[in-house]
Structure formats: C-alpha cells, structure tokens
Design a protein around this motif. Structure first.
Motif, short mmCIF file in Angstrom:
data_model
loop_
_atom_site.label_atom_id
_atom_site.label_comp_id
_atom_site.label_asym_id
_atom_site.label_seq_id
_atom_site.Cartn_x
_atom_site.Cartn_y
_atom_site.Cartn_z
N ARG A 86 0.89 -1.17 0.00
CA ARG A 86 0.00 0.00 0.00
C ARG A 86 0.92 1.21 0.00
O ARG A 86 1.06 1.91 1.01
N MET A 88 2.62 4.69 -0.25
CA MET A 88 2.10 6.03 0.00
C MET A 88 3.15 6.80 0.81
O MET A 88 3.80 6.23 1.68
N LEU A 89 3.30 8.07 0.52
CA LEU A 89 4.20 8.88 1.34
C LEU A 89 3.66 8.94 2.76
O LEU A 89 2.45 8.92 2.99
N MET A 91 3.17 11.15 5.06
CA MET A 91 2.19 12.16 5.47
C MET A 91 0.78 11.84 4.97
O MET A 91 -0.20 12.34 5.50
N ARG A 92 0.68 11.01 3.92
CA ARG A 92 -0.63 10.66 3.36
C ARG A 92 -1.07 9.26 3.77
O ARG A 92 -2.20 8.85 3.46
N MET A 93 -0.20 8.51 4.42
CA MET A 93 -0.51 7.11 4.77
C MET A 93 -1.46 7.06 5.97
O MET A 93 -1.19 7.66 7.00
N SER A 94 -2.54 6.33 5.80
CA SER A 94 -3.50 6.18 6.91
C SER A 94 -3.03 5.08 7.86
O SER A 94 -2.17 4.25 7.52
N ASP A 97 -3.59 1.84 6.16
CA ASP A 97 -2.57 1.53 5.15
C ASP A 97 -1.36 0.88 5.81
O ASP A 97 -0.73 -0.01 5.24
N GLY A 142 8.18 6.15 0.40
CA GLY A 142 6.82 5.78 0.03
C GLY A 142 6.45 4.37 0.45
O GLY A 142 5.35 3.91 0.11
#
Length: 240
Positions: A86, A88-89, A91-94, A97, A142
């Motif tokens: 999954r 994702m950078l 700061m955007r990773m939930s 995730d 990421g």
C-alpha cells in the motif's frame, strides 16, 4: 537437484498462485517435493495442491494446514511469501494503510509459522523460509509500511532460530531485489533504466533465481544455516 532423502518432503508456499510465490512452488515441484500452496483466489501451478487461506485469519490458516496434513501429510518446509503493498508517502498514509500491510506481511508470517511449528517440533525437523525484500534493509521512500513489515521478518527468523534451533528447525530470510514480473514490465522505460542504474548486475532477477535460493535453503545441504538473510538482488543492497 535435491537428494532422494529430501525429494518427498512436504512444502507449503503461501501466496503460491502468482508471481514469485508461483515460481517458488514450480521449482519445488520440479525438484520432486510434494507441494501445497495457499491462495485467496486462483490456483497454484500444475502438480500442486491449492488450499484456500487468508494469512490475516488464524482460523483460515489452521483449516488450510489441516487440509494439507490430511491430503499430503505434515508440513516440513514452509515458505511465507504472501504479501501486499500500500505504497504512500508517510504524510498521506493512513493507519489502515500501515496496519493492513503489517498484518498481512509480518503478522501473517507469524501465524503461518506458528501453525507449521507444531508439526516441525514433533518431527524434530523443519525449514522456515521467509520472503523479505531488499527494501527491508535498504529502505524505500513511500514504503514505510512495506519496509517495516519486511524488516520485521528478520527479527522473526532470528528469534525462531534461537527458540527452535535445537529441534532441527532452521529459519532463514530471502531478500529479493527487483524481479522480472508483470509489475516491473509495466514500468516506463525511463523508470526501468533508473532502477537498473542502481543495480550492479545491471538487470532484474528472474523469479526462478529467487526460487532456486529458496529450494537450496530447504535442502539438507543448508541444514547448518539459520538466522541468515540471503540477498537475491544483484548487489543492490550491499552493506545493509
């Protein structure tokens, strides 16, 4: 080739219906092992027994092992290969995730190995092989979730070695680099070239090259190797 003593051994490969897992299962079949694969959907290669399993669910894993034991016998070699990404950078990773990737890639391996260890301890023989990644050691922007999950497999294998080593059980990690798969083939030419520049071998690995390292670790020839991290990365992760 394996010796005749190992050829009839029973292997379970998680996520053995596609990609590297399928290549691993095919190589074990070619060397004469009896092979089962887990899959959430689809089937493994010809000559394998496919059992449905979700590595995030302990009851599902127990059921899959019970089916393999009933049809083939106790699992002597387990290859924990099932994994997801999954990317994702940070700061955007939930939270999901992060935890979903850990639950599949690391906790999933724990659940599979825990179930496999029962039969291995009884038999006083076992091979645990965990499929990690070069990014578990090298890191990757990421991929903090994926890298953390793949790095965690090393601690798992080394602790297993200390816990189970006296029972004739080895636990090792294979860390592939970039592999020739549908995913790498879909990359833009410039992106492929950028990756290749980082790899001293100047090529991606064939899935069979990862598979052969794993079948060797499963063999009697590797019986005194445990807690090791075997890179199959063309030199990409050197020094890590």
């Amino acid at each position: 080739m394996t010796s005749t003593a190992t050829e009839s051994r029973i292997v379970l490969v998680t996520g053995g219906n596609r990609g590297i897992g399928r290549a691993i299962a095919e190589e074990f079949v070619a060397q004469g092992y009896r092979v089962a694969v887990t899959a959430r959907s689809g089937t493994g290669p010809e000559g394998t027994l496919t059992v449905t399993a979700d590595v995030t669910d302990a009851a599902s894993i127990d059921s899959a092992f019970s089916e393999v034991e009933a049809k083939l016998g106790p699992v002597e070699i387990v290859v924990a290969n099932a994994g997801i990404t999954r990317d994702m950078l940070l700061m955007r990773m939930s939270d999901d995730d992060f935890t979903d990737v850990l639950d599949t890639n690391l906790s999933g391996a724990f659940r599979v190995v825990k179930r496999a260890s029962k039969g291995m301890m009884k038999a006083r023989f076992g091979r645990v092989i965990l499929v990690s990644s070069v990014v578990g050691l090298l890191g990757s922007a990421g991929q903090v979730n994926y890298s953390a999950s793949k790095s965690g497999l090393i601690g798992l294998a080394r602790s297993l070695t200390r816990e189970l080593g006296s029972r004739g059980i080895t636990a090792n990690v294979v860390a592939p680099g970039f592999i020739e798969t549908d995913m790498t083939a879909a990359l833009a030419t410039e992106q492929q070239d950028a990756y290749l520049k980082q790899i001293p071998a100047n090529r991606f690995a064939k899935p069979s090259e990862v598979a052969k390292a794993i079948t060797w670790l499963a063999s009697d020839d590797a019986g005194y190797i445990s807690g090791a991290v075997i890179p199959v990365d063309g030199g990409l992760g050197m020094g890590h």
